[in-house]
Motif scaffolding. Sequence first.
Motif, PDB file in Angstrom:
ATOM      1  N   PHE A  44      62.278  15.597 -85.137  1.00 30.00           N
ATOM      2  CA  PHE A  44      61.536  16.647 -85.810  1.00 30.00           C
ATOM      3  C   PHE A  44      60.915  16.067 -87.075  1.00 30.00           C
ATOM      4  O   PHE A  44      61.555  15.326 -87.807  1.00 30.00           O
ATOM      5  CB  PHE A  44      62.458  17.812 -86.198  1.00 30.00           C
ATOM      6  CG  PHE A  44      63.052  18.524 -85.019  1.00 30.00           C
ATOM      7  CD1 PHE A  44      62.319  19.477 -84.335  1.00 30.00           C
ATOM      8  CD2 PHE A  44      64.334  18.238 -84.597  1.00 30.00           C
ATOM      9  CE1 PHE A  44      62.848  20.128 -83.250  1.00 30.00           C
ATOM     10  CE2 PHE A  44      64.882  18.890 -83.512  1.00 30.00           C
ATOM     11  CZ  PHE A  44      64.138  19.836 -82.826  1.00 30.00           C
ATOM     12  N   TYR A  45      59.675  16.437 -87.317  1.00 29.73           N
ATOM     13  CA  TYR A  45      59.006  16.007 -88.539  1.00 29.73           C
ATOM     14  C   TYR A  45      59.407  16.919 -89.689  1.00 29.73           C
ATOM     15  O   TYR A  45      59.616  18.109 -89.508  1.00 29.73           O
ATOM     16  CB  TYR A  45      57.486  16.050 -88.363  1.00 29.73           C
ATOM     17  CG  TYR A  45      56.987  14.987 -87.430  1.00 29.73           C
ATOM     18  CD1 TYR A  45      56.807  13.682 -87.885  1.00 29.73           C
ATOM     19  CD2 TYR A  45      56.716  15.272 -86.102  1.00 29.73           C
ATOM     20  CE1 TYR A  45      56.363  12.693 -87.030  1.00 29.73           C
ATOM     21  CE2 TYR A  45      56.272  14.287 -85.244  1.00 29.73           C
ATOM     22  CZ  TYR A  45      56.100  13.007 -85.704  1.00 29.73           C
ATOM     23  OH  TYR A  45      55.658  12.034 -84.862  1.00 29.73           O
ATOM     24  N   SER A  46      59.499  16.321 -90.865  1.00 26.33           N
ATOM     25  CA  SER A  46      59.789  17.102 -92.064  1.00 26.33           C
ATOM     26  C   SER A  46      58.637  16.940 -93.052  1.00 26.33           C
ATOM     27  O   SER A  46      57.896  15.965 -93.000  1.00 26.33           O
ATOM     28  CB  SER A  46      61.093  16.639 -92.717  1.00 26.33           C
ATOM     29  OG  SER A  46      60.963  15.311 -93.167  1.00 26.33           O
ATOM     30  N   ILE A  47      58.512  17.929 -93.908  1.00 25.12           N
ATOM     31  CA  ILE A  47      57.539  17.864 -94.994  1.00 25.12           C
ATOM     32  C   ILE A  47      58.336  17.869 -96.293  1.00 25.12           C
ATOM     33  O   ILE A  47      59.136  18.773 -96.532  1.00 25.12           O
ATOM     34  CB  ILE A  47      56.578  19.070 -94.948  1.00 25.12           C
ATOM     35  CG1 ILE A  47      55.782  19.037 -93.651  1.00 25.12           C
ATOM     36  CG2 ILE A  47      55.659  19.053 -96.168  1.00 25.12           C
ATOM     37  CD1 ILE A  47      54.939  20.266 -93.428  1.00 25.12           C
ATOM     38  N   ILE A  48      58.112  16.842 -97.108  1.00 23.27           N
ATOM     39  CA  ILE A  48      58.813  16.733 -98.381  1.00 23.27           C
ATOM     40  C   ILE A  48      57.774  16.855 -99.493  1.00 23.27           C
ATOM     41  O   ILE A  48      56.786  16.123 -99.514  1.00 23.27           O
ATOM     42  CB  ILE A  48      59.558  15.386 -98.500  1.00 23.27           C
ATOM     43  CG1 ILE A  48      60.564  15.243 -97.353  1.00 23.27           C
ATOM     44  CG2 ILE A  48      60.251  15.276 -99.847  1.00 23.27           C
ATOM     45  CD1 ILE A  48      61.231  13.885 -97.287  1.00 23.27           C
ATOM     46  N   GLU A  49      58.009  17.797-100.383  1.00 21.33           N
ATOM     47  CA  GLU A  49      57.100  18.023-101.504  1.00 21.33           C
ATOM     48  C   GLU A  49      57.907  18.092-102.796  1.00 21.33           C
ATOM     49  O   GLU A  49      59.053  18.531-102.787  1.00 21.33           O
ATOM     50  CB  GLU A  49      56.363  19.345-101.338  1.00 21.33           C
ATOM     51  CG  GLU A  49      55.511  19.429-100.089  1.00 21.33           C
ATOM     52  CD  GLU A  49      54.894  20.784 -99.922  1.00 21.33           C
ATOM     53  OE1 GLU A  49      53.667  20.878-100.054  1.00 21.33           O
ATOM     54  OE2 GLU A  49      55.641  21.745 -99.683  1.00 21.33           O
ATOM     55  N   LYS A  50      57.286  17.671-103.875  1.00 22.61           N
ATOM     56  CA  LYS A  50      57.918  17.798-105.179  1.00 22.61           C
ATOM     57  C   LYS A  50      57.276  18.986-105.888  1.00 22.61           C
ATOM     58  O   LYS A  50      56.078  18.978-106.173  1.00 22.61           O
ATOM     59  CB  LYS A  50      57.746  16.524-106.004  1.00 22.61           C
ATOM     60  CG  LYS A  50      58.567  16.516-107.268  1.00 22.61           C
ATOM     61  CD  LYS A  50      58.499  15.171-107.957  1.00 22.61           C
ATOM     62  CE  LYS A  50      59.414  15.157-109.162  1.00 22.61           C
ATOM     63  NZ  LYS A  50      59.368  13.856-109.847  1.00 22.61           N
ATOM     64  N   VAL A  51      58.066  20.026-106.126  1.00 23.51           N
ATOM     65  CA  VAL A  51      57.579  21.257-106.749  1.00 23.51           C
ATOM     66  C   VAL A  51      58.440  21.549-107.970  1.00 23.51           C
ATOM     67  O   VAL A  51      59.660  21.695-107.854  1.00 23.51           O
ATOM     68  CB  VAL A  51      57.647  22.440-105.751  1.00 23.51           C
ATOM     69  CG1 VAL A  51      57.172  23.720-106.399  1.00 23.51           C
ATOM     70  CG2 VAL A  51      56.851  22.135-104.493  1.00 23.51           C
ATOM     71  N   ASP A  52      57.819  21.609-109.131  1.00 31.16           N
ATOM     72  CA  ASP A  52      58.532  21.890-110.383  1.00 31.16           C
ATOM     73  C   ASP A  52      59.725  20.963-110.597  1.00 31.16           C
ATOM     74  O   ASP A  52      60.802  21.387-111.026  1.00 31.16           O
ATOM     75  CB  ASP A  52      58.984  23.353-110.431  1.00 31.16           C
ATOM     76  CG  ASP A  52      57.817  24.329-110.437  1.00 31.16           C
ATOM     77  OD1 ASP A  52      56.759  23.967-110.982  1.00 31.16           O
ATOM     78  OD2 ASP A  52      57.972  25.430-109.899  1.00 31.16           O
ATOM     79  N   GLY A  53      59.565  19.689-110.245  1.00 31.93           N
ATOM     80  CA  GLY A  53      60.608  18.700-110.477  1.00 31.93           C
ATOM     81  C   GLY A  53      61.714  18.674-109.431  1.00 31.93           C
ATOM     82  O   GLY A  53      62.665  17.915-109.559  1.00 31.93           O
ATOM     83  N   VAL A  54      61.589  19.492-108.377  1.00 35.56           N
ATOM     84  CA  VAL A  54      62.592  19.541-107.311  1.00 35.56           C
ATOM     85  C   VAL A  54      61.924  19.155-105.999  1.00 35.56           C
ATOM     86  O   VAL A  54      60.819  19.598-105.697  1.00 35.56           O
ATOM     87  CB  VAL A  54      63.208  20.955-107.200  1.00 35.56           C
ATOM     88  CG1 VAL A  54      64.179  21.035-106.038  1.00 35.56           C
ATOM     89  CG2 VAL A  54      63.895  21.338-108.497  1.00 35.56           C
TER      90      VAL A  54
END
Length: 54
Positions: free
Chosen positions: A6-16
Amino acid sequence: MAIYKFYSIIEKVDGVFTVTFPDIENCFTDGETLHQAVRDGSGCSRQSVICIRG
């Protein structure tokens, strides 16, 4: 033994770092570091697949 990918999407939002799996409903997690987010994402997707398979 079946192998699932499964593909994942990793994002940095507000330092998390947030991790979502578009192909798995309601499967998401986050972490203060990228390492923690990836580790927790792996566990999240594994548990979701176990629940789906029954």
